[in-house]
Scaffold this active site. Structure first.
Site, short mmCIF file in Angstrom:
data_model
loop_
_atom_site.label_atom_id
_atom_site.label_comp_id
_atom_site.label_asym_id
_atom_site.label_seq_id
_atom_site.Cartn_x
_atom_site.Cartn_y
_atom_site.Cartn_z
N HIS A 14 0.89 -1.29 0.02
CA HIS A 14 -0.25 0.12 0.05
C HIS A 14 0.82 1.22 0.00
CE1 HIS A 14 0.74 -1.15 4.10
NE2 HIS A 14 0.87 0.07 4.32
N HIS A 22 1.07 5.47 1.27
CA HIS A 22 0.30 6.31 1.87
C HIS A 22 0.53 7.76 1.19
CE1 HIS A 22 0.61 4.25 5.94
NE2 HIS A 22 1.46 3.55 5.15
P1 5GP Z 1 1.84 0.35 7.28
O1 5GP Z 1 2.62 0.65 8.43
O2 5GP Z 1 1.53 -1.03 7.00
O3 5GP Z 1 2.65 1.04 6.25
O4 5GP Z 1 0.54 1.12 7.59
C1 5GP Z 1 -0.67 0.40 7.42
C2 5GP Z 1 -1.91 1.57 7.61
O5 5GP Z 1 -3.18 0.81 7.39
C3 5GP Z 1 -1.95 2.18 8.96
O6 5GP Z 1 -1.71 3.73 8.50
C4 5GP Z 1 -3.40 2.02 9.46
O7 5GP Z 1 -3.92 3.05 9.97
C5 5GP Z 1 -4.10 1.63 8.18
N1 5GP Z 1 -4.94 0.60 8.48
C6 5GP Z 1 -5.04 -0.51 9.04
N2 5GP Z 1 -6.17 -1.27 8.91
C7 5GP Z 1 -7.07 -0.50 8.39
C8 5GP Z 1 -8.45 -0.49 8.01
O8 5GP Z 1 -9.15 -1.53 8.45
N3 5GP Z 1 -9.09 0.46 7.49
C9 5GP Z 1 -8.21 1.66 6.93
N4 5GP Z 1 -8.90 2.66 6.32
N5 5GP Z 1 -7.04 1.57 7.32
C10 5GP Z 1 -6.29 0.74 7.87
#
Ligand code: 5GP
Ligand code: ZN
Length: 120
Positions: A100, A102
């Site tokens: 993903h 951001h």
């Molecule tokens: P990572 O640290 O893996 O780059 O970030 C994962 C992101 O996914 C985090 O910013 C977290 O807030 C977001 N996230 C996790 N679960 C969900 C969800 O069920 N719905 C949404 N909209 N965001 C999520």
């Protein structure tokens, strides 16, 4: 796809999100725990663990989703800039193991700092 993958569930509509934009292969929606106003995520609809697993043939659709999403965020939040960030593998802070991206809308003097050249 893995059974418990939260982003696969979002892609399949099993967990509802407010879609910002979608094309055939990608989808964007607000981050559930935003670190800045407008913080949003772009995901591929199919499960790939990291950017290294994402087929390069999806590049144009990825860029389309990032750009259309960002333009909508810029308009909605009246921002000037944005950061595009992807954490890959736990050592780099990846928590959800479905690749993903951001998007963080940025304004002058918003008090946030993203400095990868900072040593401490
Ligand atoms: P990572 O640290 O893996 O780059 O970030 C994962 C992101 O996914 C985090 O910013 C977290 O807030 C977001 N996230 C996790 N679960 C969900 C969800 O069920 N719905 C949404 N909209 N965001 C999520
Ligand atoms: Zn997944």
């Amino acid at each position: 796809m893995t059974e418990e993958c939260v982003f696969c569930k979002i892609a399949k509509g099993e967990i509802p999100v407010k879609k910002i934009y979608e094309n055939d292969s990608f989808l964007s929606f607000p981050d559930a725990n935003p670190t800045i106003e407008g913080h949003s995520l772009v995901i591929p609809k199919k499960h790939f663990k990291t950017l290294l697993d994402l087929p390069s043939t999806l590049g144009p659709e990825f860029l389309d989703c990032v750009k259309k999403t960002t333009l909508k965020l810029i308009e909605k939040y009246k921002t000037e800039g944005f950061n595009l960030v992807s954490n890959n593998f736990p050592s780099a802070g990846q928590v959800v193991h479905h690749v993903h991206f951001h998007i963080m809308p940025r304004k002058e003097k918003d008090g946030r700092e993203l400095r990868l050249n900072k040593k401490h």
